[in-house]
Design an enzyme around this catalytic site. Structure first.
Site, PDB file in Angstrom:
ATOM      1  N   TYR A 155      -3.208  15.381 -13.550  1.00 25.86           N
ATOM      2  CA  TYR A 155      -4.178  16.128 -14.345  1.00 25.86           C
ATOM      3  C   TYR A 155      -4.226  15.520 -15.737  1.00 25.86           C
ATOM      4  O   TYR A 155      -3.183  15.248 -16.332  1.00 25.86           O
ATOM      5  CB  TYR A 155      -3.759  17.599 -14.428  1.00 25.86           C
ATOM      6  CG  TYR A 155      -4.666  18.471 -15.277  1.00 25.86           C
ATOM      7  CD1 TYR A 155      -5.949  18.785 -14.860  1.00 25.86           C
ATOM      8  CD2 TYR A 155      -4.226  18.986 -16.500  1.00 25.86           C
ATOM      9  CE1 TYR A 155      -6.783  19.594 -15.636  1.00 25.86           C
ATOM     10  CE2 TYR A 155      -5.046  19.798 -17.279  1.00 25.86           C
ATOM     11  CZ  TYR A 155      -6.327  20.095 -16.842  1.00 25.86           C
ATOM     12  OH  TYR A 155      -7.136  20.896 -17.604  1.00 25.86           O
ATOM     13  N   ASP A 200      -0.448   9.011 -19.824  1.00 31.64           N
ATOM     14  CA  ASP A 200      -0.724  10.372 -20.276  1.00 31.64           C
ATOM     15  C   ASP A 200       0.622  11.078 -20.417  1.00 31.64           C
ATOM     16  O   ASP A 200       1.165  11.593 -19.446  1.00 31.64           O
ATOM     17  CB  ASP A 200      -1.639  11.090 -19.276  1.00 31.64           C
ATOM     18  CG  ASP A 200      -1.955  12.516 -19.730  1.00 31.64           C
ATOM     19  OD1 ASP A 200      -1.330  12.981 -20.711  1.00 31.64           O
ATOM     20  OD2 ASP A 200      -2.812  13.151 -19.093  1.00 31.64           O
ATOM     21  N   LYS A 234       0.744  18.941 -26.387  1.00 31.74           N
ATOM     22  CA  LYS A 234       1.820  19.912 -26.183  1.00 31.74           C
ATOM     23  C   LYS A 234       2.909  19.844 -27.268  1.00 31.74           C
ATOM     24  O   LYS A 234       2.681  20.362 -28.346  1.00 31.74           O
ATOM     25  CB  LYS A 234       2.338  19.794 -24.754  1.00 31.74           C
ATOM     26  CG  LYS A 234       1.178  20.090 -23.777  1.00 31.74           C
ATOM     27  CD  LYS A 234       1.498  20.340 -22.339  1.00 31.74           C
ATOM     28  CE  LYS A 234       0.238  20.855 -21.650  1.00 31.74           C
ATOM     29  NZ  LYS A 234      -0.204  20.136 -20.490  1.00 31.74           N
TER      30      LYS A 234
END
Ligand SMILES: *Cc1c(COP(=O)(O)O)cnc(C)c1O
Length: 429
Positions: free
Chosen positions: A144, A239, A267
């Protein structure tokens, strides 16, 4: 457990917000229940609006590595807020955080801050296309990379959870420029990247997949990826929105000693405020406007509150021994959870890398999207509900990670093990 206030709020929320939530998995549909509304959180404890307390293993889906409302982070936000919350002009904290991030992450020479992981990956792909003059994006099934159009092809996170392969609203014209191939499959990777018909700009990968549940890269997968992309002039994008500052100060690229061309962060670098970043080699990064022609902008980018929260968080994780202690605690917990499952003959597989792990309800190894999707999601749902009723806050989906933070003490982990034992027993009946 009383849940009447949460139930009332959920009813109200659904009249105003689609599904009652601002991000789909939070609705808890995949685990057959309704969400609890959070009143407050501190350390590794979440308290809901009915006063129930939980040991939190979600950590806001990754950011809260030092725990909720850490005094140093709160103080940084508080003192910064008093001096203004957004300027739309450069301010010193942006340089401080950029310096910290570039010093920590091996491949970063320059970095650009944005407001979410989605923005980071979307911008990194645009940059890779601008740099190479090529078109195609290669990703991996079950990974994702946020919700930008190009990535909603066999994507992980909420899309696996809800069983949707792509999304309406994304034109075929866009999707046809994305190729999704199996994670950890070097033969398919080799054939795809060498295919002369494909005009490949970049490969984007979660160096440890966290969004189909935790799936580690095989021994040689990342090396192979680096070697092939270098040989073929394809931009390699890591990522690291989850793994950055999670697996090591330098993220997965330090942990596995593989250097990507571009890195996406999010994050943890925001310390619980909305921040993303992308960075890499100067010769690529200098193509971004105003230095170069690749456009990317943001009204709130480099926001002082977010920079302050990120700086305070990085100040804590860079203290000597932080990752060693987190690893030891996570290893102890993972082993103990495995032992509990084994003693009761529960057919589960625990995948763990550092402080991120997933307990899959399948007896077979989980190495890619295909094998992850063999997990029995009904069993996970029951496990989730059992755990929640015993005060343990897990991700409401089989295909997400459990995160251990610096705020978890032995007593919190032991409480989770006791709850897991009793939950497993009920499942096996
Ligand atoms: C969470 C996540 C994103 C998206 O970040 P948002 O801040 O939710 O937009 C991108 N990539 C990975 C690997 C993620 O886990």
């Amino acid at each position: 457990m009383k849940t009447e206030h949460s139930m009332q709020l959920f009813t109200d929320a659904r009249t105003l917000i689609p599904g009652g939530v601002n991000s789909p998995v939070r609705a808890c549909r995949a685990v057959g229940t309704d969400p609890l509304f959070v009143a407050e959180a501190s350390g590794c404890t979440i308290t809901d609006v009915d006063g129930n307390r939980f040991v939190d293993f979600v950590g806001s889906w990754g950011p809260m590595i030092v725990g909720h409302a850490h005094p140093e982070v709160v103080e940084a936000i508080r003192s910064t807020a008093g001096r203004g919350t957004s300027f739309g002009a450069p301010s010193p904290l942006e340089i401080d955080l950029a310096a910290e991030v570039c010093a920590a992450v091996p491949s970063l020479e320059k970095v650009r801050f944005v407001n979410s992981g989605t923005e980071a990956t979307m911008s990194a792909v645009r940059l890779a296309r601008g740099y190479t003059g090529r078109k195609m994006v290669v990703k991996f099934d079950g990974c994702y990379h946020g919700h930008a159009d190009s990535f909603l092809v066999k994507a992980g996170s909420g899309l696996i959870t809800l069983g949707i392969p792509g999304s309406p609203g994304v034109p075929d014209d866009i999707v046809k420029n994305t190729i999704s191939i199996p994670y950890n499959d070097e033969a398919v990777l080799d054939a795809t990247l060498r295919n002369p018909e494909l005009d490949i700009a970049c490969v984007i990968v979660e160096p440890v997949a966290g969004n189909m549940g935790v799936v580690p890269p095989s021994e040689t997968f990342l090396q192979k990826l680096r070697q092939l992309t270098s040989e073929l002039g394809i931009v390699l994008i890591f990522d690291e929105v989850i793994t950055g500052f999670r697996l090591a100060l330098g993220g997965a690229q330090e942990y596995f000693d593989v250097t990507p061309d571009l890195t996406c962060l999010g994050k943890i670098i925001g310390g619980g405020l909305p921040v993303g970043a992308y960075g890499g080699r100067s010769d690529i990064m200098d193509l971004i406007a105003p230095e170069g022609p690749v456009y990317q902008a943001g009204t709130l980018s480099g926001n002082p509150l977010a920079m302050a929260a990120g700086l305070a968080t990085l100040g804590i994780v860079k203290q000597p021994g932080f990752y060693k202690e987190l690893e030891e605690k996570s290893e102890w917990f993972g082993n103990a959870l495995n032992a509990v499952a084994a003693s009761l003959s529960v057919p589960v597989v625990l995948n763990r890398v550092g402080s991120m792990m997933t307990c899959f309800f399948t007896p077979d190894p989980v190495t890619d999207f295909q094998s992850a999707s063999h997990a029995e999601t009904d069993l996970y749902g029951e496990y989730y509900r059992q755990m929640r009723s015993q005060g343990i806050w897990l991700a409401p989906s089989q295909f997400e990670a459990l995160f251990v933070s610096a705020a978890h003490e032995r007593k919190h982990l032991e409480k989770a093990l006791v709850a897991a034992e009793s939950s497993f027993k009920k499942l096996m009946k």
